[in-house]
Scaffold this motif. Structure first.
Motif, short mmCIF file in Angstrom:
data_model
loop_
_atom_site.label_atom_id
_atom_site.label_comp_id
_atom_site.label_asym_id
_atom_site.label_seq_id
_atom_site.Cartn_x
_atom_site.Cartn_y
_atom_site.Cartn_z
N UNK A 180 0.85 -1.21 0.00
CA UNK A 180 0.00 0.00 0.00
C UNK A 180 0.87 1.24 0.00
N UNK A 181 0.33 2.29 -0.56
CA UNK A 181 0.92 3.62 -0.42
C UNK A 181 0.28 4.24 0.83
N UNK A 182 1.06 4.35 1.90
CA UNK A 182 0.44 4.80 3.17
C UNK A 182 0.58 6.31 3.39
N UNK A 183 0.76 7.07 2.31
CA UNK A 183 0.85 8.53 2.45
C UNK A 183 -0.38 9.08 3.17
N UNK A 184 -1.55 8.44 2.95
CA UNK A 184 -2.79 8.91 3.58
C UNK A 184 -2.69 8.93 5.11
N UNK A 185 -1.79 8.11 5.67
CA UNK A 185 -1.68 8.06 7.13
C UNK A 185 -1.03 9.33 7.69
N UNK A 186 -0.45 10.14 6.81
CA UNK A 186 0.22 11.37 7.24
C UNK A 186 -0.63 12.60 6.99
N UNK A 187 -1.90 12.38 6.59
CA UNK A 187 -2.77 13.53 6.31
C UNK A 187 -3.42 14.05 7.58
#
Ligand SMILES: C[S@@+](CC[C@H](N)C(=O)[O-])C[C@H]1O[C@@H](n2cnc3c(N)ncnc32)[C@H](O)[C@@H]1O
Length: 234
Positions: A155-162
């Motif tokens: 997964x691309x977990x960039x969303x967890x840093x939003x």
């Protein structure tokens, strides 16, 4: 490693299921990992895992097989499957459940060659750190027969840093944002912390290029996840 993961699998297998595994990371709070999920059968698997199982052919290596659900499905379809895991408990459970060729071993110690290599349930986690990815990919490539394939999900977990406003709080001076410190506890005991790698597709693709692997995005999941197929470049 205390192998609390393996202990939890053994408890579930032996009808001693009283608690789930608790996980957390350096960027997220506690979460439960329900033990029944680790025993899911084909119909309860995420679509990406079902897709990977449908694509598997020939001789198969199931890396980090856990309780052996993927191995069992393919074995029952008549494929030859070798299943490995560093967790002794996981391998005991896999054997009890009927996995024929299950061994306690790390992927880096594997030497046989296969038509299909499976790494499922965030398969890139096993690479641990971005700086280790080429080492693992080079080794995995050496385990492929001619026209063989590696099927791996992440997964691309960039969303967890939003944050709430949609802004990102990624520290650009820190390590790659998908490299997480991962904490696991079970029945009040804490496992030795480990590093677990979530890899976005483009970063995986770039790493594949450097080791002579072609990387194709086979299918996207519902939540920034994907299934990739890696083959040896022409
Ligand atoms: C997230 S679990 C996935 C288990 C299983 N594939 C599933 O989908 O239910 C990751 C598994 O990889 C195993 N593992 C971690 N590092 C490994 C390594 N270097 N070689 C083999 N297995 C490894 C862990 O012990 C664990 O069972």
């Amino acid at each position: 490693m205390k192998d609390l993961f393996g202990q939890a699998l053994l408890d579930y297998q032996n009808n001693n299921y009283t608690e789930d595994i608790i996980t957390s990371t350096n960027i997220s709070d506690e979460d439960t990992l329900p033990l029944p999920y680790l025993f899911r059968d084909y119909k309860d698997m995420p679509k990406l895992e079902q897709k990977a199982l449908n694509l598997a052919q020939g001789s198969v290596l199931d890396v980090g097989c856990g309780a052996g659900g993927h191995s069992l499905y393919l074995q029952n379809k008549g494929l030859f499957v070798k299943s490995i895991d560093i967790s002794e408990g996981a391998i005991s459970v896999s054997k009890i459940r009927g996995v024929n060729h299950a061994y306690t071993a790390s992927i880096l110690d594997e030497t046989e060659q296969f038509d299909t290599i499976l790494l499922l349930m965030n398969g890139t986690g096993i690479f641990q750190k971005l700086s280790y990815v080429t080492k693992y990919l080079t080794h995995l490539k050496s385990l492929l027969k001619t026209n063989g394939q590696i099927l791996i999900d992440s997964s691309d977990i960039q969303y967890m840093y939003e944050d709430e406003d949609g802004g990102l709080w990624i520290d650009t001076n820190a390590n790659y944002y998908g490299e997480l410190d991962y904490y696991l506890s079970y029945k009040g005991e804490k496992e030795t912390p480990l590093t677990w790698l979530y890899l976005d597709f483009e970063t995986l693709k770039t790493a594949c290029l450097t080791v002579g692997l072609h990387c194709e995005n086979i299918q996207e999941g519902d939540h920034f996840d994907y299934l990739a197929k890696l083959t040896i470049s022409e």
